[in-house]
Design a protein around this motif. Sequence first.
Motif, short mmCIF file in Angstrom:
data_model
loop_
_atom_site.label_atom_id
_atom_site.label_comp_id
_atom_site.label_asym_id
_atom_site.label_seq_id
_atom_site.Cartn_x
_atom_site.Cartn_y
_atom_site.Cartn_z
N UNK A 22 10.92 2.59 5.89
CA UNK A 22 9.84 3.46 5.42
C UNK A 22 9.66 3.29 3.92
N UNK A 23 8.42 3.49 3.47
CA UNK A 23 8.16 3.44 2.03
C UNK A 23 7.04 4.43 1.71
N UNK A 24 6.83 4.67 0.43
CA UNK A 24 5.83 5.66 0.02
C UNK A 24 4.63 4.98 -0.63
N UNK A 25 3.46 5.55 -0.39
CA UNK A 25 2.22 5.11 -1.01
C UNK A 25 1.60 6.27 -1.77
N UNK A 26 1.07 5.99 -2.95
CA UNK A 26 0.38 7.02 -3.72
C UNK A 26 -1.12 6.92 -3.49
N UNK A 27 -1.74 8.03 -3.10
CA UNK A 27 -3.17 8.08 -2.87
C UNK A 27 -3.78 9.08 -3.85
N UNK A 28 -4.83 8.64 -4.55
CA UNK A 28 -5.47 9.51 -5.53
C UNK A 28 -6.76 10.06 -4.93
N UNK A 29 -6.81 11.37 -4.80
CA UNK A 29 -7.97 12.02 -4.21
C UNK A 29 -8.83 12.72 -5.26
N UNK A 30 -8.47 12.56 -6.53
CA UNK A 30 -9.24 13.15 -7.61
C UNK A 30 -9.37 14.65 -7.47
N UNK A 31 -10.52 15.18 -7.87
CA UNK A 31 -10.77 16.61 -7.77
C UNK A 31 -12.05 16.89 -6.99
N UNK A 32 -12.36 16.01 -6.03
CA UNK A 32 -13.56 16.19 -5.22
C UNK A 32 -13.46 17.45 -4.36
N UNK A 33 -12.25 17.80 -3.97
CA UNK A 33 -12.05 18.97 -3.11
C UNK A 33 -11.37 20.11 -3.85
N UNK A 34 -11.53 20.18 -5.16
CA UNK A 34 -10.89 21.24 -5.93
C UNK A 34 -10.02 20.64 -7.03
N UNK A 35 -8.76 21.12 -7.16
CA UNK A 35 -7.85 20.58 -8.18
C UNK A 35 -7.56 19.10 -7.95
N UNK A 36 -7.29 18.39 -9.02
CA UNK A 36 -6.95 16.97 -8.92
C UNK A 36 -5.72 16.78 -8.05
N UNK A 40 1.25 11.80 -1.72
CA UNK A 40 2.33 10.87 -1.43
C UNK A 40 2.38 10.67 0.09
N UNK A 41 2.12 9.45 0.53
CA UNK A 41 2.08 9.13 1.95
C UNK A 41 3.33 8.35 2.34
N UNK A 42 4.05 8.85 3.32
CA UNK A 42 5.24 8.15 3.82
C UNK A 42 4.82 7.23 4.96
N UNK A 43 4.98 5.93 4.76
CA UNK A 43 4.51 4.92 5.71
C UNK A 43 5.70 4.28 6.42
N UNK A 63 -6.46 5.89 9.59
CA UNK A 63 -7.91 5.80 9.72
C UNK A 63 -8.65 6.18 8.45
N UNK A 64 -8.03 6.97 7.58
CA UNK A 64 -8.73 7.49 6.40
C UNK A 64 -8.55 6.65 5.15
N UNK A 65 -7.73 5.58 5.22
CA UNK A 65 -7.52 4.73 4.05
C UNK A 65 -7.19 3.31 4.50
N UNK A 66 -7.70 2.34 3.78
CA UNK A 66 -7.45 0.94 4.12
C UNK A 66 -6.07 0.49 3.64
N UNK A 67 -5.50 -0.55 4.26
CA UNK A 67 -4.20 -1.06 3.82
C UNK A 67 -4.22 -1.45 2.34
N UNK A 68 -3.19 -1.07 1.61
CA UNK A 68 -2.99 -1.40 0.18
C UNK A 68 -3.95 -0.65 -0.75
N UNK A 69 -4.85 0.15 -0.21
CA UNK A 69 -5.80 0.87 -1.07
C UNK A 69 -5.14 2.11 -1.68
N UNK A 70 -5.64 2.54 -2.84
CA UNK A 70 -5.13 3.74 -3.51
C UNK A 70 -6.11 4.91 -3.42
N UNK A 71 -7.33 4.62 -2.95
CA UNK A 71 -8.34 5.66 -2.81
C UNK A 71 -8.74 5.78 -1.34
N UNK A 72 -8.92 7.01 -0.82
CA UNK A 72 -9.33 7.21 0.57
C UNK A 72 -10.72 6.61 0.82
N UNK A 73 -11.02 6.36 2.09
CA UNK A 73 -12.29 5.73 2.46
C UNK A 73 -13.49 6.58 2.06
#
Length: 217
Positions: A22-36, A40-43, A63-73
Amino acid sequence: MSKSIVNVLMAEQLISDNVHSKYTRKIFNGSLDGPSQEIILIVTKFKCKEISCNQKIFTERFSFINPCAHLPNNIIEIIKLLGLSTSAEKASRIMCKFGINISHDTIIRTLGKLPEDLIKVDKTFTNIGVDDFAFRKGKNYCTLICDLDKRKVLQILPGRSKNDLLEWLKNHPQIKLVSRDGSITYTSAIEEVLPKAKQVSDKFHLIKNLLDAISNM
């Protein structure tokens, strides 16, 4: 049907529960849905159970993020929409306001991956802007061509040579005005294909030349 093909089809249907790591991925969702947000995604990585399969290790997909991507779809789709509607520079500034730092070069690369038939180009454009840019600083230079009136990307040429621009201009004889930098290469291509087109210096180089002239007074 050959035995090897049958084995491949059977392998595609197998579900593995044999965890490799297992390893971790960081996904940045910004502040589109409120606070920035920084997610941390455990893959999980799995081992394939099929002996004949060449792919021994498989990584979990989402389904919500592509492989190796840091930003959701969903954010990538917003970036594409802004890039196509305005410009890469403006899209970058807007996304920064929402806590997502993405450069205009990255946005241009994202738009460059879109299917050609998805980007509708109005063939009646007459005023264009031509400039070069690098996917990597100092390397892999390309030529960016924009519609000055609608402020949209028309084409990204794979290089910045005279022939690259010359071949593209041959297909667009309706062009009347070209805004460009001080490149002799671009100037030569425009003069050869569109001798009647008016050439002007772009805003960046116009201001730069003015400041240089003032500083030398």
